[in-house]
Write an enzyme that holds these catalytic residues in place. Structure first.
Site, PDB file in Angstrom:
ATOM      1  N   HIS A  96       5.637  35.852  -9.057  1.00  0.00           N
ATOM      2  CA  HIS A  96       4.628  36.741  -9.644  1.00  0.00           C
ATOM      3  C   HIS A  96       3.674  37.220  -8.552  1.00  0.00           C
ATOM      4  CE1 HIS A  96       1.249  38.125 -12.091  1.00  0.00           C
ATOM      5  NE2 HIS A  96       2.111  38.218 -13.093  1.00  0.00           N
ATOM      6  N   GLU A 166       6.825  44.577 -11.630  1.00  0.00           N
ATOM      7  CA  GLU A 166       5.396  44.587 -11.942  1.00  0.00           C
ATOM      8  C   GLU A 166       4.641  45.257 -10.802  1.00  0.00           C
ATOM      9  OE1 GLU A 166       3.776  40.639 -12.033  1.00  0.00           O
ATOM     10  OE2 GLU A 166       4.578  40.260 -10.055  1.00  0.00           O
TER      11      GLU A 166
END
EC number: 5.3.1.1
Length: 252
Positions: A96, A166
């Site tokens: 992430h 993302e």
């Protein structure tokens, strides 16, 4: 036809009691999990056990937000994949942008985590994405392609991996890549996977979008041909919003 997948990443939010309450509310509002969409939630580590007790048997997957690449040892503050497996996790988020930005998770470190998680039988959500500076320089494709290639180095089978695109500039900012911007990067990722593996493997891999997904934009994003669901941050902390996003995925 790829099955959509929507996963709520709760990040460092919700106490154990609050996480149990939120997961219960999601179950109540969602009802039966549709066969057309996988659903997962990733609470903070201390809440994994409590949330697992709530969602067990509902069809909702338990996910972890991170893992270490060693089985055990002197790694203060870290959590091993064996611990996650025992806690009931079936998915783990790796790479992430917040891990990359704040905790030094480089592509090689991410790759070690991917391989360790797979070795434990966990499904991996591999996160990739560019910063605002990289997008403005016009190197989005190069950055994301590098992250995909290095993250998957030495991984023989991509069958248990979901890729989450993302854009870093859209996380928690309220900004969202347009559906066409996101689709362009998703198509590029799928082409990269085809080059690394095969066309059938690329056609089968699911690629989520993550970056300020909300009930108001979920349907448009999920209608894109290469967007296979979402990795949801802020909106997943509200049961009504998260369920609305899941419903949008089910309809797409």
């Amino acid at each position: 036809m790829r099955k959509k997948i929507v996963v709520g990443n709760w990040k460092m939010n919700k106490t154990i009691a609050e996480a149990v309450e939120l997961s219960s509310a999601i179950i109540d509002q969602l009802g039966e999990v549709s066969a057309s969409c996988e659903v997962g939630i990733a609470p903070a580590f201390p809440a994994l056990s409590g949330v697992h007790g709530v969602i067990s048997g509902t069809g909702i997957h338990l996910a972890a937000q991170n893992c270490h690449y060693e089985d055990d040892g002197a790694f203060t503050g870290e959590v091993s994949v064996r611990m996650l497996d025992e806690a009931g996790c079936s998915y783990v988020i790796v790479g992430h942008s917040e891990r990359r930005q704040y905790f030094g998770d480089t592509n090689p470190v991410v790759n070690l985590k991917v391989k360790k998680a797979l070795s434990a039988g966990l499904n991996v959500i591999l996160c990739v994405g560019e910063t605002l500076d990289e997008r403005e320089k016009g190197i989005t494709t190069e950055v994301v392609t590098c992250q995909v290639k290095e993250g998957l180095e030495g991984v023989a089978d991509i069958g248990d991996i979901v890729i989450a695109y993302e854009p870093v500039w859209a996380i928690g900012t309220g900004k969202t890549a347009s559906s066409l911007q996101a689709q362009e990067v998703h198509a590029s990722i799928r082409a990269t996977v085809a080059g690394l593996y095969s066309e059938p493997a690329a056609a089968g891999v699911r690629i989520q979008y993550g970056g300020s997904v909300k009930p108001s934009n979920a349907e448009e994003l999920f209608a894109m041909p290469d967007i296979d669901g979402g990795l949801i941050g802020g909106a997943s902390l509200n049961a009504e919003d998260f369920v609305a996003i899941v419903k949008a995925a089910e309809k797409s």
